[in-house]
Design an enzyme around this catalytic site. Sequence first.
Site, mmCIF file in Angstrom:
data_model
loop_
_atom_site.group_PDB
_atom_site.id
_atom_site.type_symbol
_atom_site.label_atom_id
_atom_site.label_comp_id
_atom_site.label_asym_id
_atom_site.label_seq_id
_atom_site.Cartn_x
_atom_site.Cartn_y
_atom_site.Cartn_z
ATOM 1 N N ASN A 10 -38.733 92.449 -0.915
ATOM 2 C CA ASN A 10 -38.431 91.278 -1.737
ATOM 3 C C ASN A 10 -38.723 90.042 -0.892
ATOM 4 O OD1 ASN A 10 -37.387 89.262 -3.324
ATOM 5 N ND2 ASN A 10 -35.228 89.832 -3.015
ATOM 6 N N LYS A 12 -38.715 87.021 -1.758
ATOM 7 C CA LYS A 12 -37.975 85.819 -2.178
ATOM 8 C C LYS A 12 -38.954 84.634 -2.277
ATOM 9 C CE LYS A 12 -33.982 87.826 -0.013
ATOM 10 N NZ LYS A 12 -32.560 87.689 0.274
ATOM 11 N N HIS A 95 -31.039 90.402 -9.276
ATOM 12 C CA HIS A 95 -30.739 90.217 -7.852
ATOM 13 C C HIS A 95 -29.531 89.286 -7.731
ATOM 14 C CE1 HIS A 95 -31.137 88.944 -3.684
ATOM 15 N NE2 HIS A 95 -31.850 90.036 -3.486
ATOM 16 N N GLU A 97 -28.936 86.864 -5.900
ATOM 17 C CA GLU A 97 -29.267 85.433 -5.805
ATOM 18 C C GLU A 97 -29.558 84.860 -7.184
ATOM 19 O OE1 GLU A 97 -32.309 85.829 -2.800
ATOM 20 O OE2 GLU A 97 -30.761 86.379 -1.347
ATOM 21 N N GLU A 167 -26.864 96.650 -3.593
ATOM 22 C CA GLU A 167 -26.926 95.606 -2.566
ATOM 23 C C GLU A 167 -25.579 94.888 -2.451
ATOM 24 O OE1 GLU A 167 -31.186 94.237 -1.843
ATOM 25 O OE2 GLU A 167 -30.434 93.055 -3.511
ATOM 26 N N GLY A 173 -29.061 89.135 3.674
ATOM 27 C CA GLY A 173 -29.491 87.987 4.460
ATOM 28 C C GLY A 173 -28.486 87.550 5.516
ATOM 29 N N SER A 213 -29.767 93.612 4.626
ATOM 30 C CA SER A 213 -30.079 93.596 6.061
ATOM 31 C C SER A 213 -30.578 94.938 6.575
ATOM 32 C CB SER A 213 -28.870 93.107 6.871
ATOM 33 O OG SER A 213 -28.506 91.803 6.460
HETATM 34 C C1 PEP Z 1 -32.662 91.316 -0.607
HETATM 35 O O1 PEP Z 1 -33.102 90.194 -0.731
HETATM 36 O O2 PEP Z 1 -32.629 92.057 -1.584
HETATM 37 C C2 PEP Z 1 -32.190 91.728 0.720
HETATM 38 C C3 PEP Z 1 -31.652 92.913 0.862
HETATM 39 O O3 PEP Z 1 -32.348 90.832 1.747
HETATM 40 P P1 PEP Z 1 -32.140 91.129 3.327
HETATM 41 O O4 PEP Z 1 -32.839 92.417 3.618
HETATM 42 O O5 PEP Z 1 -32.752 89.961 4.002
HETATM 43 O O6 PEP Z 1 -30.668 91.244 3.546
#
Ligand code: PEP
Length: 251
Positions: A10, A12, A95, A97, A167, A173, A213
């Site tokens: 992803n 972003k 997601h 976000e 998630e 993040g 992460s």
């Molecule tokens: C994500 O954006 O779905 C995500 C898991 O980000 P990160 O791996 O940076 O935590």
Amino acid sequence: MVRKKIIAGNWKMNKTQQQAKQLIEEICIAVKGSTSDIVICTPFTNLGLAVQLTKNTNISVGAQNMHFEDSGAFTGEVSAEMLTEIGAEYVIIGHSERRQYFGETDETVNKKVITALSKGLIPIVCCGESLEQRENGITNEVVRTQIKIAFNSINVDLAKKVIIAYEPIWAIGTGKTATCEQANEVCSAIRSVIHELYDNDTATACRIQYGGSMNAGNAAQLLSMSDIDGGLIGGASLKAADFAVITNYKP
Ligand code: PEP
């Protein structure tokens, strides 16, 4: 049953066309030997380029969002058909976000899943709890509700196509990863919900990713867990070498 791993990046809101070209070219080379399904979810502006550059490779392309309506007065939005026309095969839906900053709800997630499937796109449906919810001991309830609503009105044949991404919001993040046990426990609870909604076959076939992460250092441990069938990768998907370590995981 052995479920094929699926690793999705992803991106972003990162990478101009020029930057995307370089990264995709590097990824194409780095992930050549992978036995997993690989998806890169780029910004809308890079989707055409990504489709073109990944032609005849083992990489598919996905978007990070779409609208649930087919067309109309929805300024700034993109439809499922616009995505399939350009060659995208996947779309991330719900997601955290999008939920946090753009008002997505479990109900809009469900509408988007229905539309995506009806247009032949494979949805990657995101779910996950906040830190407060985890600390209050309601992680499983939160995720169960998100999944139940996301799959509302989806028949069993279409449900089999959906990818779920668990998630935990507090791990996205932040550099904080759920432990393998924490992540696996929730992925297993999600599989139980799919069993309740459908049947054993569907639950057994359903691919559930962990996201939050995940990186080159911790991916192997997470991906070795019984109910984790892949990863949704943010930060680490922007570095070809790190992304490749994850995609090239072998059990
Ligand atoms: C994500 O954006 O779905 C995500 C898991 O980000 P990160 O791996 O940076 O935590």
